[in-house]
Scaffold this motif. Sequence first.
Motif, short mmCIF file in Angstrom:
data_model
loop_
_atom_site.label_atom_id
_atom_site.label_comp_id
_atom_site.label_asym_id
_atom_site.label_seq_id
_atom_site.Cartn_x
_atom_site.Cartn_y
_atom_site.Cartn_z
N MET A 1 -64.62 16.45 -4.57
CA MET A 1 -64.66 17.75 -3.94
C MET A 1 -64.90 17.60 -2.46
SD MET A 1 -66.88 20.22 -2.52
CE MET A 1 -68.52 19.84 -3.13
N SER A 2 -64.19 18.38 -1.63
CA SER A 2 -64.39 18.34 -0.20
C SER A 2 -63.99 19.67 0.39
CB SER A 2 -63.55 17.21 0.42
OG SER A 2 -62.16 17.47 0.22
N THR A 3 -64.33 19.85 1.66
CA THR A 3 -63.89 21.02 2.38
C THR A 3 -63.16 20.56 3.62
OG1 THR A 3 -65.99 21.13 3.55
CG2 THR A 3 -65.79 22.47 1.56
N SER A 4 -62.21 21.38 4.07
CA SER A 4 -61.46 21.01 5.27
C SER A 4 -61.00 22.28 5.96
CB SER A 4 -60.26 20.14 4.89
OG SER A 4 -59.40 20.84 4.02
N ALA A 5 -60.69 22.15 7.24
CA ALA A 5 -60.21 23.30 8.00
C ALA A 5 -58.69 23.35 7.93
CB ALA A 5 -60.65 23.18 9.46
N ASP A 6 -58.15 24.55 7.66
CA ASP A 6 -56.70 24.67 7.64
C ASP A 6 -56.18 24.98 9.04
OD1 ASP A 6 -57.11 27.37 8.16
OD2 ASP A 6 -56.81 27.99 6.09
N GLY A 7 -54.89 25.28 9.15
CA GLY A 7 -54.26 25.41 10.46
C GLY A 7 -54.77 26.56 11.29
N VAL A 8 -55.41 27.54 10.66
CA VAL A 8 -55.91 28.68 11.44
C VAL A 8 -57.44 28.66 11.53
CG1 VAL A 8 -53.93 30.14 11.00
CG2 VAL A 8 -55.78 30.12 9.34
N GLY A 163 -55.45 26.00 -3.32
CA GLY A 163 -56.59 26.49 -4.09
C GLY A 163 -57.28 27.67 -3.43
N ARG A 164 -57.75 28.60 -4.26
CA ARG A 164 -58.42 29.80 -3.77
C ARG A 164 -59.93 29.78 -4.02
NH1 ARG A 164 -53.81 33.20 -4.21
NH2 ARG A 164 -52.11 31.90 -3.40
N ALA A 165 -60.42 28.80 -4.75
CA ALA A 165 -61.83 28.81 -5.15
C ALA A 165 -62.75 28.41 -4.01
CB ALA A 165 -62.04 27.86 -6.33
N GLY A 166 -63.93 29.03 -3.97
CA GLY A 166 -64.99 28.61 -3.06
C GLY A 166 -65.99 27.74 -3.78
N PRO A 167 -66.71 26.89 -3.09
CA PRO A 167 -67.61 25.94 -3.76
C PRO A 167 -68.70 26.60 -4.59
CG PRO A 167 -67.97 25.94 -1.38
CD PRO A 167 -66.71 26.71 -1.62
N ALA A 191 -68.65 23.50 -7.04
CA ALA A 191 -69.31 22.37 -6.39
C ALA A 191 -70.09 21.54 -7.41
CB ALA A 191 -70.23 22.86 -5.29
N GLN A 192 -70.79 22.21 -8.33
CA GLN A 192 -71.57 21.49 -9.33
C GLN A 192 -70.68 20.73 -10.31
OE1 GLN A 192 -73.75 24.98 -10.59
NE2 GLN A 192 -75.68 23.99 -10.04
N LEU A 193 -69.55 21.31 -10.69
CA LEU A 193 -68.67 20.61 -11.61
C LEU A 193 -68.14 19.32 -10.99
CD1 LEU A 193 -67.56 20.95 -14.49
CD2 LEU A 193 -65.46 21.81 -13.46
N SER A 194 -67.91 19.35 -9.68
CA SER A 194 -67.47 18.13 -9.00
C SER A 194 -68.56 17.06 -9.06
CB SER A 194 -67.12 18.44 -7.54
OG SER A 194 -66.00 19.29 -7.47
N LEU A 195 -69.82 17.47 -8.99
CA LEU A 195 -70.93 16.51 -9.10
C LEU A 195 -71.02 15.95 -10.52
CD1 LEU A 195 -73.63 18.39 -6.99
CD2 LEU A 195 -72.43 16.29 -6.36
N TRP A 196 -70.83 16.81 -11.52
CA TRP A 196 -70.79 16.36 -12.91
C TRP A 196 -69.73 15.29 -13.08
CZ3 TRP A 196 -72.64 16.44 -17.77
CH2 TRP A 196 -73.63 17.36 -18.12
N TYR A 197 -68.57 15.61 -12.55
CA TYR A 197 -67.40 14.71 -12.65
C TYR A 197 -67.72 13.35 -12.06
CZ TYR A 197 -62.78 13.13 -10.88
OH TYR A 197 -61.67 12.41 -10.53
#
Length: 524
Positions: A1-8, A163-167, A191-197
Amino acid sequence: MSTSADGVGRVSHVSHAGAVLAALGEDPGREALVHGERRFTAGEFRDLVHRLARALEGRGAGRGDGVTLLCGNAPETIAVRYAAHLLGCRITHLYGGLAAEAQAALVRDVETRFLVAGRGQEARAAELTALVPGLEVLALGSSAAGPDLLEPAARESAEPFTGRAGPEDICVVRHTGGTTGHPKAIRTTFAQLSLWYASLPGPRSPGDRLLVCTTLAHAVGLLTDAVLGSGGTVVLQEGFDAGAVLAAVERERITHLFLLPPMLYELLDHPAADRTDTSGLRAVLYGGCQASPARLADAVRRFGPVLVQFYGQNEAGGISVLTPEDHDPERPDRLRSAGRVLPGVEVAVRDPAGHDLPPGEHGEICVRSPQMMTGYWKRPELTAEVLRDGWVHTGDIGFLDDDGYLTIVDRLKDMIVVVGGHVYTTELEDLLNSHPGVSRSAVFGVLDEDRVERVHAAVVRAPGGGLTEREIRAWVRRRRGPMYEPARVTWLDTLPLTPTGKPDKILLRDQALTTARPDPGRHA
């Protein structure tokens, strides 16, 4: 799981589903999924997910909607789960083996907007729509259950769906415990499911081949994500059958397998076990309920040093792991443990007053980690009871030893209070399972007419065994004392299991209250 900035300049969240899909795109030609005669490449499966996301969106599904899956172990089940997660929907799986009324209670509880029905679920979907007015059913294939989701998906673009989901959005609502009364459901964020994974032990290498023979709604669903996200292949079976599992392990060169302990015992006892080539296995992961040290030693001798125990709870996340190196047949004390606590996880063993106990003393296991649940779904009072001062109170009784190994002694609710003390059901099960005439057992408490709790044991005899109730009671009394001697032994051909594969002690207790199976070898 990560976050990134899009073009705008906006921040977008990459969920575990998005990460898996990105990995599938790196090698689209590799074999990703096997289901009977069907074989999917990574590219074919990835395209299916993106098409399904657009088809779901076309039906009106969006961020925050509840999507409940009435599906078996099929590639389309995994695909629609990923598609719904891309949209930011929260997913709930319905376990098979439950009555329609029980499933309807779960559907209502999680505020389901869409019920997705897999093949063969037409009759149950009709029952649920009758019990839950206003429920919209979508089918995975041409079906009387509802509009086909796959047919419009085939006309959609396979271009990557953003993807439309927020952490902090709710990703999964998973029910646990009984199915009577108000359901107890755990909410988990993306976010928690990513940690489980990330916390699950193996598999993590290209070339890994995972056999799925338990429900995708359970822990093996996360293992499936891990394999698909690391370049491996998932082989799907609709359910557990020991002979079919052994055949698939040999035929498909399976490297990883997840089982609940009763299933592991069935595998060991199957006539084909000794003539099946299992040399490709690198890890047989097990968990979900207590395991017998005697049977684990049998498994090590049969399959080699490949056993891995994973202890976790939906409320607490991953807690500890017992590695292959720890599975020493000459160390039953070590086999009885759940291993060492995982990195990043804190465990405290506490008395009823909340005081930490020293190594070796029994108390309630309390856990603190980033994987902890945010709370129970619509159950603030229960959340406050279980989640206190930043710690999850697991309800498990256990102890830590001087080497840092955690041993689970029992569930608080399963501990039997008898005259003179407490009987820990898992300790008695371990003892019974070590008898050469016993294949497997389950121990539980039953109140007698005077409201005194008595120890009952349901026992499956070893093949060819003629063990009697009098013999087994005397054997327990000699080794553990009269407090542990069962007041009654029920002989069964097989132990009933819950939909998740654990011994069904609620059913066994109910049967003990109403029936008595005579033992021809018992003497007054």
